[in-house]
Design a protein around this motif. Structure first.
Motif, mmCIF file in Angstrom:
data_model
loop_
_atom_site.group_PDB
_atom_site.id
_atom_site.type_symbol
_atom_site.label_atom_id
_atom_site.label_comp_id
_atom_site.label_asym_id
_atom_site.label_seq_id
_atom_site.Cartn_x
_atom_site.Cartn_y
_atom_site.Cartn_z
ATOM 1 N N GLN B 66 -55.802 -16.102 -3.496
ATOM 2 C CA GLN B 66 -56.654 -17.365 -3.286
ATOM 3 C C GLN B 66 -57.720 -17.527 -4.273
ATOM 4 O O GLN B 66 -58.876 -18.044 -3.994
ATOM 5 C CB GLN B 66 -57.081 -17.453 -1.752
ATOM 6 C CG GLN B 66 -56.117 -17.536 -0.725
ATOM 7 C CD GLN B 66 -56.300 -17.562 0.551
ATOM 8 O OE1 GLN B 66 -56.776 -16.310 1.007
ATOM 9 N NE2 GLN B 66 -56.110 -18.404 1.246
ATOM 10 N N GLU B 67 -57.237 -17.040 -5.596
ATOM 11 C CA GLU B 67 -58.309 -16.875 -6.550
ATOM 12 C C GLU B 67 -58.014 -18.433 -7.411
ATOM 13 O O GLU B 67 -58.795 -18.654 -8.127
ATOM 14 C CB GLU B 67 -58.018 -15.822 -7.663
ATOM 15 C CG GLU B 67 -58.722 -14.556 -6.902
ATOM 16 C CD GLU B 67 -57.607 -13.404 -7.360
ATOM 17 O OE1 GLU B 67 -57.872 -12.230 -7.092
ATOM 18 O OE2 GLU B 67 -57.106 -13.712 -8.600
ATOM 19 N N SER B 68 -57.026 -19.073 -7.165
ATOM 20 C CA SER B 68 -56.804 -20.404 -7.889
ATOM 21 C C SER B 68 -56.064 -21.253 -6.735
ATOM 22 O O SER B 68 -55.234 -20.671 -6.027
ATOM 23 C CB SER B 68 -55.931 -20.182 -9.099
ATOM 24 O OG SER B 68 -54.722 -19.487 -8.732
ATOM 25 N N SER B 69 -56.078 -22.409 -7.090
ATOM 26 C CA SER B 69 -55.304 -23.429 -6.265
ATOM 27 C C SER B 69 -53.768 -23.687 -6.852
ATOM 28 O O SER B 69 -53.448 -23.296 -7.861
ATOM 29 C CB SER B 69 -56.066 -24.900 -6.257
ATOM 30 O OG SER B 69 -55.782 -25.467 -7.392
ATOM 31 N N ILE B 99 -46.175 -9.786 2.023
ATOM 32 C CA ILE B 99 -45.563 -10.828 2.795
ATOM 33 C C ILE B 99 -46.410 -12.105 3.061
ATOM 34 O O ILE B 99 -46.062 -13.314 3.010
ATOM 35 C CB ILE B 99 -44.767 -10.095 4.057
ATOM 36 C CG1 ILE B 99 -43.659 -9.560 3.338
ATOM 37 C CG2 ILE B 99 -44.139 -11.369 4.981
ATOM 38 C CD1 ILE B 99 -42.486 -10.091 2.738
ATOM 39 N N GLU B 100 -47.402 -11.669 3.558
ATOM 40 C CA GLU B 100 -48.521 -12.635 4.167
ATOM 41 C C GLU B 100 -48.843 -13.648 3.158
ATOM 42 O O GLU B 100 -48.967 -14.806 3.336
ATOM 43 C CB GLU B 100 -49.751 -12.007 4.870
ATOM 44 C CG GLU B 100 -49.495 -11.088 6.154
ATOM 45 C CD GLU B 100 -48.931 -9.864 5.881
ATOM 46 O OE1 GLU B 100 -49.297 -9.323 4.704
ATOM 47 O OE2 GLU B 100 -47.848 -9.370 6.398
ATOM 48 N N GLY B 101 -49.398 -13.174 1.986
ATOM 49 C CA GLY B 101 -49.740 -13.693 0.760
ATOM 50 C C GLY B 101 -48.880 -14.606 0.318
ATOM 51 O O GLY B 101 -49.016 -15.851 0.143
ATOM 52 N N ILE B 102 -47.411 -14.068 0.178
ATOM 53 C CA ILE B 102 -46.472 -14.869 -0.326
ATOM 54 C C ILE B 102 -46.039 -16.200 0.676
ATOM 55 O O ILE B 102 -45.735 -17.313 0.666
ATOM 56 C CB ILE B 102 -44.886 -14.250 -0.438
ATOM 57 C CG1 ILE B 102 -45.265 -13.138 -1.538
ATOM 58 C CG2 ILE B 102 -43.709 -15.142 -0.943
ATOM 59 C CD1 ILE B 102 -45.475 -13.681 -2.951
ATOM 60 N N HIS B 107 -45.797 -21.852 2.127
ATOM 61 C CA HIS B 107 -46.433 -23.161 2.985
ATOM 62 C C HIS B 107 -46.984 -24.140 2.324
ATOM 63 O O HIS B 107 -46.513 -25.327 2.486
ATOM 64 C CB HIS B 107 -47.154 -22.055 3.996
ATOM 65 C CG HIS B 107 -47.793 -23.292 5.068
ATOM 66 N ND1 HIS B 107 -47.016 -23.732 5.968
ATOM 67 C CD2 HIS B 107 -48.913 -24.046 5.066
ATOM 68 C CE1 HIS B 107 -47.613 -24.935 6.639
ATOM 69 N NE2 HIS B 107 -49.064 -24.990 6.042
ATOM 70 N N LYS B 108 -47.691 -23.661 1.144
ATOM 71 C CA LYS B 108 -48.326 -24.733 0.247
ATOM 72 C C LYS B 108 -47.201 -25.526 -0.216
ATOM 73 O O LYS B 108 -47.339 -26.719 -0.889
ATOM 74 C CB LYS B 108 -49.157 -24.023 -0.797
ATOM 75 C CG LYS B 108 -50.754 -23.583 -0.072
ATOM 76 C CD LYS B 108 -51.549 -22.982 -1.220
ATOM 77 C CE LYS B 108 -52.684 -22.442 -0.564
ATOM 78 N NZ LYS B 108 -53.430 -21.431 -1.337
#
Lengths: 109, 269
Positions: B66-69, B99-102, B107-108
């Motif tokens: 979450q360092e970039s959109s 896995i959570e990050g991916i 989702h985005k």
């Protein structure tokens, strides 16, 4: 060389056929390894180690399979003893050594 | 409804990135909003094959952390309106992915209404490869007609069947497709190379396409242009056919037979 290649029979020494045959055996083997529960390969190794303590057997002499029969899983164990030992199982080197030590200890008493 | 497709193989160097680039480009060319994600953290190459290596600012790891959109990170393809590239990080390693990050990234992308998410897997069966296939609805298993590649493909099929999200959640299994690359019909005819039938027989999954060995693959990667855009080349046409089949069209397989050279082609090559 071209003319020899032309006359050479194409199927008998075709390397692709060898490749396919080798893969068929290998893939079947690897699929059976992963079809059962995770612990099967470890269980197989442990059982093999125990048998090797007593009898000289090869690394592929133990097969462990889980089969489903109706509602329950059946664990099938297959241990192949060396053929030359049919009816006359020779103890492994390790087993012979242990026995010799035991006898030596007994006679020393 | 977003569809996630992983391009995987187990073995390296069989054409995963070439395939990812061409499949993504082909889908975008048919009008689908498509993103292609490079999961090879530390060894990114999809940017080169897609020809956008000088436009990378943020990468997958930045997005996961979450360092970039999403908007900042996605690179818009210069040739096709509907195509986006999500590059891997070059400075981090595969442990930077979770896995959570991916899952957050996926989702985005779904919220951004992508039709297709193409995941370009790294070689091997380590964490990076498992991350790439985890969210897949479909898998394109890229295989060369060669013993080690076929064996590794079978291994990766086992992992798809046991370690993908679909298998863990007891959903419908991942839909598997076989893509044979670097196929050389002349060598098959001489009995020096495994045939399509041999490979389909061994792996027992439906055939999506056969990509013939072709000089245009190297030329396209030299130029940073997915080979599917080379409509003249056999490889480009074969990828295009594979897109049709992926979209459910029944199309006969081509490039399985030795092409007879005409007299002019024999002379002028």
């Amino acid at each position: 060389m071209g003319i020899f290649r032309f006359f050479r029979s194409r199927n008998e020494d075709a390397s692709a056929k060898v490749a396919k045959d080798r893969l068929q055996v290998l893939i079947a083997h690897e699929r059976s390894d992963r079809s059962g529960p995770d612990f099967l390969p470890m269980l197989r190794k442990d059982i093999l180690d125990v048998i090797k303590k007593y009898v000289d057997v090869g690394d592929d002499s133990v097969s462990v399979n889980v089969e489903q029969q109706d509602a329950c899983d059946v664990l099938e164990l297959n241990i192949t003893l060396p053929e030359e030992n049919a009816g006359n199982i020779t103890p492994s080197a390790a087993a012979r050594k242990r026995a010799a030590e035991r006898r030596a200890a007994l006679s020393g008493r | 409804m977003t569809k996630t497709i992983v391009v995987t193989s187990g073995k390296g160097g069989v054409g995963k990135t070439t395939t990812s680039a061409s499949i993504a480009t082909g889908l975008a060319r048919r009008g689908f909003k498509t993103v292609v994600i490079d999961f090879d953290v530390g060894l990114r190459n999809l940017d080169l094959i897609m020809g956008c290596e000088r436009r990378v600012v943020y990468d997958l790891v930045n997005l996961v952390n979450q360092e970039s959109s999403l908007h900042q990170t996605l690179i818009k393809d210069k040739r096709l309106e509907n195509l986006y590239i999500l590059p891997a990080s070059q400075t981090r390693d595969k442990d930077a992915l979770t896995i959570e990050g991916i899952a957050r990234v996926m989702h985005k992308l779904k919220k951004a209404e992508f039709d297709y998410i193409i995941c370009d897997s790294p070689a091997g069966i380590e964490k990076g490869a498992k991350m790439a296939l985890y969210f897949a609805d479909e898998a394109i298993v890229t295989t060369n007609p060669e013993v080690s590649s076929v064996r590794d493909s079978d291994r990766i099929l086992g992992i798809l069947q046991s370690e993908s999200k679909r298998s863990k959640m007891n959903e419908d299994p991942v839909k598997e497709h076989l893509l044979i690359t670097r196929y050389n019909p002349a060598r098959v005819k001489d009995g020096q190379m495994l045939s399509v039938d041999d490979i389909v027989d061994l792996l027992a999954i439906p055939l999506l396409g056969i990509i013939p060995e072709s000089p245009s693959v190297l030329e396209s990667s030299n130029a940073g242009k997915p080979v599917i855009l080379d409509d003249e080349s056999e490889a480009g046409q074969a990828y295009s056919d594979a897109i049709d089949r992926l979209l459910g069209e029944a199309k006969p397989h081509r490039f399985m037979e030795v092409q007879k050279k005409g007299i002019l082609k024999r002379i002028f090559g």
